[in-house]
Write a protein that holds these residues in place. Structure first.
Motif, PDB file in Angstrom:
ATOM      1  N   ALA A  62       0.797  -1.228   0.142  1.00 12.10           N
ATOM      2  CA  ALA A  62       0.240   0.074   0.097  1.00 12.10           C
ATOM      3  C   ALA A  62       0.866   1.262  -0.073  1.00 12.10           C
ATOM      4  N   GLU A  63       2.085   1.263   0.721  1.00 13.07           N
ATOM      5  CA  GLU A  63       2.701   2.464   0.889  1.00 13.07           C
ATOM      6  C   GLU A  63       3.575   2.505  -0.668  1.00 13.07           C
ATOM      7  N   GLN A  64       4.100   1.425  -1.025  1.00 11.04           N
ATOM      8  CA  GLN A  64       4.871   1.800  -2.186  1.00 11.04           C
ATOM      9  C   GLN A  64       3.663   2.170  -3.454  1.00 11.04           C
ATOM     10  N   VAL A  65       2.537   1.722  -3.473  1.00  6.05           N
ATOM     11  CA  VAL A  65       1.952   1.777  -4.818  1.00  6.05           C
ATOM     12  C   VAL A  65       1.155   3.040  -4.441  1.00  6.05           C
ATOM     13  N   VAL A  71      -1.277   8.855  -4.536  1.00  4.20           N
ATOM     14  CA  VAL A  71      -2.602   8.780  -3.577  1.00  4.20           C
ATOM     15  C   VAL A  71      -2.461   8.655  -2.384  1.00  4.20           C
ATOM     16  N   ASP A  72      -3.236   9.601  -1.611  1.00  2.00           N
ATOM     17  CA  ASP A  72      -3.068   9.623   0.034  1.00  2.00           C
ATOM     18  C   ASP A  72      -3.769   8.532   0.646  1.00  2.00           C
ATOM     19  N   ILE A  73      -3.182   7.748   1.363  1.00  2.00           N
ATOM     20  CA  ILE A  73      -3.746   6.531   2.095  1.00  2.00           C
ATOM     21  C   ILE A  73      -4.044   6.801   3.489  1.00  2.00           C
ATOM     22  N   ARG A  74      -3.960   7.850   3.948  1.00  2.66           N
ATOM     23  CA  ARG A  74      -3.970   7.963   5.335  1.00  2.66           C
ATOM     24  C   ARG A  74      -5.474   7.554   6.092  1.00  2.66           C
ATOM     25  N   ASP A  75      -6.266   7.737   5.110  1.00  2.00           N
ATOM     26  CA  ASP A  75      -7.679   7.827   5.493  1.00  2.00           C
ATOM     27  C   ASP A  75      -8.353   6.332   4.996  1.00  2.00           C
ATOM     28  N   ALA A  93     -14.887   0.016  -0.734  1.00  2.00           N
ATOM     29  CA  ALA A  93     -16.197   0.561   0.046  1.00  2.00           C
ATOM     30  C   ALA A  93     -15.863   1.478   0.840  1.00  2.00           C
ATOM     31  N   ASN A  94     -16.380   2.854   0.936  1.00  2.00           N
ATOM     32  CA  ASN A  94     -16.338   3.595   1.757  1.00  2.00           C
ATOM     33  C   ASN A  94     -14.956   3.632   2.583  1.00  2.00           C
ATOM     34  N   GLY A  95     -13.727   3.946   1.863  1.00  2.00           N
ATOM     35  CA  GLY A  95     -12.558   3.928   2.345  1.00  2.00           C
ATOM     36  C   GLY A  95     -11.867   2.835   2.902  1.00  2.00           C
ATOM     37  N   THR A  96     -12.408   1.590   2.526  1.00  2.00           N
ATOM     38  CA  THR A  96     -11.987   0.294   3.107  1.00  2.00           C
ATOM     39  C   THR A  96     -11.681  -0.586   1.901  1.00  2.00           C
ATOM     40  N   ILE A  97     -10.407  -0.934   1.892  1.00  5.89           N
ATOM     41  CA  ILE A  97      -9.827  -1.911   0.788  1.00  5.89           C
ATOM     42  C   ILE A  97      -9.676  -3.237   1.407  1.00  5.89           C
ATOM     43  N   PHE A 122      -9.414   7.069  -5.669  1.00  5.24           N
ATOM     44  CA  PHE A 122      -9.229   8.436  -6.125  1.00  5.24           C
ATOM     45  C   PHE A 122     -10.429   8.961  -7.048  1.00  5.24           C
ATOM     46  N   TRP A 123     -10.818   7.857  -7.924  1.00  5.18           N
ATOM     47  CA  TRP A 123     -12.019   8.435  -8.642  1.00  5.18           C
ATOM     48  C   TRP A 123     -13.162   8.893  -7.822  1.00  5.18           C
TER      49      TRP A 123
END
Length: 439
Positions: A62-65, A71-75, A93-97, A122-123
């Protein structure tokens, strides 16, 4: 119409239009300068991954991608799903992968699945979104645009073999929306944008992707030499905000991709002008079946005073290519042509397992009472949908049946032979009726 002796493009017209327009959209939103400057990753070893455990692999990937895609992944929350009922490789869905446990056994698949879902994130958060922005057709192009196309190609279709206790087997897995060939075409467009005729990463592509990449480059060169443009980077392209005359000119033109894009735009009009009707009629005689389908749908938007249209629609209804026949039936419906006379063709399409059932059922629902004699065929398809546990098809078919006849339960009892299937169908009908009463 489009030249009898031209070399065939590397993909179908629909695939080229789809990829060129959606990749153009990606570049416009992300920014051409950002896309051009993105580093192309050719090997998973270029990423600093920790595969000691599924959790560590997901976190490091996740960090590398996120750096590659910017794309900010903090949330965003990342979950490794051990639930055996979880049927997808990955979801957003709703900020969860969520990633399937099988995916996290393979660092390459983990990286590509996370990239596709981060692109979805992102989209989802783009202002003024368009209808296809969050569809996989668009979202999975973003990693390709941002330097992860080589990895996406390698992960697009993978074969695995196993041996255990004297038994052996194999399985195939697919990652992402696009095939290896389609990714090759998209990568050729990206190389074109970057001004690369022979990029250093070309040798890292899998063979089928590389062949398509090279075929696409030859196609671009030949197409431009003949005075053509690409939807991907032309200064002016068909869209719904163009006037009908300009769209009609594209529809009647010699470029099949611009004609298809114009057909999509004209399909949003309530009625197309006579010049567009002329072009649509001509296109229904094309050898490109994808163009014929779109042109046939446009016939339903022509003036009822045009005496040429109905005979051509009836000719197309009799087509052996079922998507063309279905498009013709929808146009016949739109023009108010009597549908009972076309019942045999509708029943044939309803029973075709290779065709999407829903558009056929939607057509029947529009003429439910007129086509009530198709109730037995609808019951048979309902039984098949129940057997295959297709809840969406079952619900759609039963709702259609309820509109066709006064007593759908009686029809089910008459035409569904298997007792268990019949009982389930009746139960669904009664549940649907109770739900409507409650509403």
């Amino acid at each position: 119409m489009f030249g009898l002796f031209q070399s065939r493009p590397p993909l179908s017209t629909f695939a080229r239009v789809d990829i060129e327009l959606l990749l153009r959209r990606c570049v416009e939103v992300i920014g051409a300068d950002v896309v051009v400057s993105a580093e192309v990753i050719t090997d998973i070893k270029q990423l600093d991954l920790n595969a000691d455990s599924p959790a560590n692999l997901i976190a490091s990937a996740a960090e590398q991608v996120s750096r590659c895609l910017q794309v900010d992944i903090r949330d965003i929350q990342f979950l490794h799903d051990d639930d055996p009922e979880f049927a997808f490789a990955s979801t957003y869905a709703n900020g969860t992968i969520r990633l399937h446990r099988e995916v996290t056994t393979d660092p390459l698949r983990t990286v590509v699945e996370i990239a596709n879902q981060l692109a979805h994130h992102f989209w989802v958060h783009q202002p003024a979104p368009r209808p296809l922005d969050t569809h996989a057709r668009t979202t999975t192009l973003m990693p390709i645009a941002m330097g992860l196309g080589v990895l996406a190609s390698k992960a697009s279709l993978q074969e695995s073999h196993w041996n255990a206790a004297g038994y052996s087997g194999w399985s195939m897995s697919r990652c992402g929306y696009y095939s290896a060939l389609e990714i090759g075409y998209a990568l050729a467009l990206m190389a074109r944008l970057r001004g690369e005729s022979s990029p250093a990463w070309l040798s890292s592509l899998r063979l089928d992707t590389k062949k398509t990449f090279q075929a696409a480059q030859k196609y671009f060169s030949k197409h431009e030499s003949a005075g053509g443009e690409l939807l991907f980077d032309a200064s002016r392209i068909p869209s719904s905000d163009r006037d009908a005359t300009e769209l009609s000119n594209w529809l009647a033109g010699s470029d099949s991709t611009f004609a298809m894009a114009a057909a999509y735009a004209l399909a949003k009009f309530d009625q197309i002008p006579s010049v567009a009707a002329d072009a649509a009629l001509a296109l229904t005689r094309s050898k490109d079946s994808e163009l014929v389908v779109l042109a046939t749908r446009l016939l339903g938007k022509t003036s009822n005073e045009d005496s040429r249209i109905n005979p051509q629609i009836l000719t197309l209804v009799a087509q052996r290519i079922n998507p063309i026949a279905l498009a013709a039936l929808h146009s016949a419906s739109q023009r108010g042509m009597p549908m009972l006379a076309l019942k045999p063709q509708i029943e044939k399409l309803l029973s075709d397992p290779s065709l999407d059932l829903i558009p056929v059922v939607d057509l029947i629902r529009k003429h439910a009472r007129e086509l009530s004699s198709l109730s037995a065929a609808v019951c048979q398809q309902t039984a098949a949908a129940i057997r295959f546990k297709d809840d969406e098809a079952t619900a759609t078919l039963l709702e259609c049946l309820s509109q066709m006849v006064d007593d759908p339960v009686c029809e089910v009892e008459r035409h569904i032979r298997n007792a268990d299937t019949r009982a389930l169908a009746i139960e669904r009908l009664q549940a649907g009726k109770a739900s409507k009463i409650g509403d």
